[in-house]
Design a protein around this motif. Structure first.
Motif, short mmCIF file in Angstrom:
data_model
loop_
_atom_site.label_atom_id
_atom_site.label_comp_id
_atom_site.label_asym_id
_atom_site.label_seq_id
_atom_site.Cartn_x
_atom_site.Cartn_y
_atom_site.Cartn_z
N VAL A 87 -8.46 19.38 13.92
CA VAL A 87 -7.69 18.26 13.39
C VAL A 87 -6.36 18.17 14.12
N ASN A 88 -6.01 16.99 14.57
CA ASN A 88 -4.74 16.78 15.27
C ASN A 88 -3.62 16.60 14.26
N THR A 89 -2.81 17.64 14.10
CA THR A 89 -1.70 17.57 13.14
C THR A 89 -0.41 17.08 13.79
N ASP A 90 -0.49 16.70 15.06
CA ASP A 90 0.71 16.21 15.75
C ASP A 90 1.03 14.76 15.37
N ILE A 91 0.01 14.03 14.93
CA ILE A 91 0.24 12.63 14.59
C ILE A 91 0.63 12.50 13.12
N ASP A 92 1.37 11.45 12.81
CA ASP A 92 1.76 11.18 11.44
C ASP A 92 0.54 10.79 10.62
N CYS A 93 0.66 10.92 9.31
CA CYS A 93 -0.38 10.47 8.41
C CYS A 93 0.28 9.61 7.34
N LEU A 94 -0.53 8.96 6.54
CA LEU A 94 0.02 8.06 5.52
C LEU A 94 0.92 8.81 4.55
N GLU A 95 0.51 10.02 4.18
CA GLU A 95 1.31 10.81 3.23
C GLU A 95 2.67 11.16 3.81
N SER A 96 2.71 11.60 5.05
CA SER A 96 4.00 11.96 5.65
C SER A 96 4.88 10.74 5.85
N GLN A 97 4.27 9.61 6.13
CA GLN A 97 5.06 8.39 6.32
C GLN A 97 5.77 7.97 5.04
N VAL A 98 5.07 7.98 3.93
CA VAL A 98 5.69 7.51 2.70
C VAL A 98 6.65 8.54 2.11
N MET A 99 6.40 9.83 2.33
CA MET A 99 7.25 10.86 1.75
C MET A 99 8.56 11.03 2.49
N GLN A 100 8.54 10.78 3.80
CA GLN A 100 9.78 10.93 4.55
C GLN A 100 10.58 9.64 4.62
N SER A 101 10.06 8.57 4.03
CA SER A 101 10.70 7.27 4.11
C SER A 101 11.63 7.03 2.93
N ALA A 102 12.87 6.68 3.21
CA ALA A 102 13.81 6.32 2.15
C ALA A 102 13.48 4.96 1.55
N LYS A 103 12.66 4.21 2.23
CA LYS A 103 12.27 2.89 1.73
C LYS A 103 11.24 3.02 0.62
N LEU A 160 0.83 -1.20 0.00
CA LEU A 160 0.00 0.00 0.00
C LEU A 160 0.87 1.26 0.00
N LYS A 161 1.85 1.29 0.88
CA LYS A 161 2.69 2.48 1.00
C LYS A 161 3.53 2.68 -0.26
N ARG A 162 4.04 1.60 -0.83
CA ARG A 162 4.85 1.71 -2.04
C ARG A 162 4.03 2.28 -3.19
N ASN A 163 2.82 1.78 -3.36
CA ASN A 163 1.95 2.28 -4.44
C ASN A 163 1.52 3.72 -4.18
N TYR A 164 1.25 4.02 -2.92
CA TYR A 164 0.80 5.38 -2.59
C TYR A 164 1.94 6.38 -2.77
N ALA A 165 3.16 5.98 -2.42
CA ALA A 165 4.32 6.85 -2.62
C ALA A 165 4.54 7.14 -4.10
N GLN A 166 4.41 6.12 -4.93
CA GLN A 166 4.57 6.32 -6.37
C GLN A 166 3.48 7.22 -6.92
N LEU A 167 2.27 7.07 -6.40
CA LEU A 167 1.16 7.91 -6.83
C LEU A 167 1.45 9.37 -6.55
N TRP A 168 1.94 9.68 -5.36
CA TRP A 168 2.21 11.08 -5.02
C TRP A 168 3.40 11.63 -5.80
N GLN A 169 4.36 10.81 -6.10
CA GLN A 169 5.46 11.27 -6.95
C GLN A 169 4.94 11.73 -8.30
N GLU A 170 4.06 10.93 -8.88
CA GLU A 170 3.51 11.27 -10.19
C GLU A 170 2.64 12.51 -10.12
N ILE A 171 1.86 12.64 -9.04
CA ILE A 171 0.97 13.79 -8.91
C ILE A 171 1.75 15.09 -8.76
#
Length: 253
Positions: free
Chosen positions: A106-122, A37-48
């Motif tokens: 909205v609690n912006t202190d917690i991570d979200c899926l977008e921030s997880q995949v964008m900050q991840s070198a994996k 899921l994260k790999r596909n979502y990361a690629q999606l945001w790169q393209e967007i």
């Protein structure tokens, strides 16, 4: 959307945007491989974020705003030229505004899926989406804008001459770090290393430095000489003598 709270697809961090999960394998209504899921979502945001054809939709701006505030950027409403608006219409608009104001914070202190995949070198080895978001941040807040936490605003004003602090969430900072915005201390060191100069001879700068060194010597401080005091020479500063925090003492290591 808070898809992570849906027991049918598992428990995970919230997502800022809805998504079509038809391409993600799941079993009995639950995702069994979040890495896919994260790999596909990361690629999606790169393209967007790098697709010039989508610039007009301002998806990058919406993502940045949701990361910082949890909400979409405020749009300027078109002016209403009709002066004959009835009292009933006004009351309805007021009720709608009250409903908007009553929405939970909205609690912006917690991570979200977008921030997880964008900050991840994996999931984004090169940091394409992070760099694209940093470019968007620069477009929104100009070259002088510097992302920081709310409690760092005064520190940024004092230590980063020519920079304008922009309070953002920690998850936004985590992404922008990969995009080229370094932490406050490192940025301060680089700014003073690359954009500093000695006092100009025959000017008020040289006079101020010499008087300061004389006062230090009178106070018993003998390890400071005029050649180790530098002025900031970056953009946005015309008179360093009249500005606070634009003079630095470089102590020898």
């Amino acid at each position: 959307t808070t898809w992570g709270n849906d027991p049918r697809i598992g428990s995970h961090s919230p997502a800022l945007f809805g998504m079509d999960l038809h391409s993600i394998p799941y079993w009995q209504g639950r995702i069994f491989d979040y890495d896919i899921l994260k790999r596909n979502y990361a690629q999606l945001w790169q393209e967007i974020l790098i697709d010039a054809r989508l610039m007009g939709m301002n998806i990058g701006g919406r993502l940045l705003s949701r990361l910082i505030t949890g909400k979409d950027p405020i749009k300027e409403e078109e002016e209403d030229d009709d002066d004959d608006t009835s009292d009933l219409e006004v009351d309805v608009e007021d009720d709608e505004e009250e409903e908007v104001q009553e929405r939970p914070r909205v609690n912006t202190d917690i991570d979200c899926l977008e921030s997880q995949v964008m900050q991840s070198a994996k999931f984004d080895p090169v940091g394409i989406s992070a760099k694209a978001l940093a470019t968007r941040f620069k477009m929104e807040y100009c070259e002088e804008g510097f992302p920081c936490l709310a409690h760092e605003i005064d520190w940024v004003k004092d230590r980063l001459p020519g920079r304008v602090p922009v309070a953002v969430s920690q998850r936004t900072i985590n992404i922008l770090r990969r995009g080229g915005y370094f932490d406050t201390k490192r940025t301060s060191d680089e700014v003073w290393f690359s954009e500093s100069r000695p006092a100009k001879e025959g000017t008020a700068e040289e006079e101020v430095v010499n008087k300061a060194v004389d006062l230090l010597k009178e106070a018993g401080c003998t390890d400071v000489t005029p050649n180790v005091i530098v002025f900031f020479s970056g953009q946005g500063i015309t008179d360093p003598v009249q500005k606070k925090g634009l003079v630095r003492f470089n102590r020898s290591l």
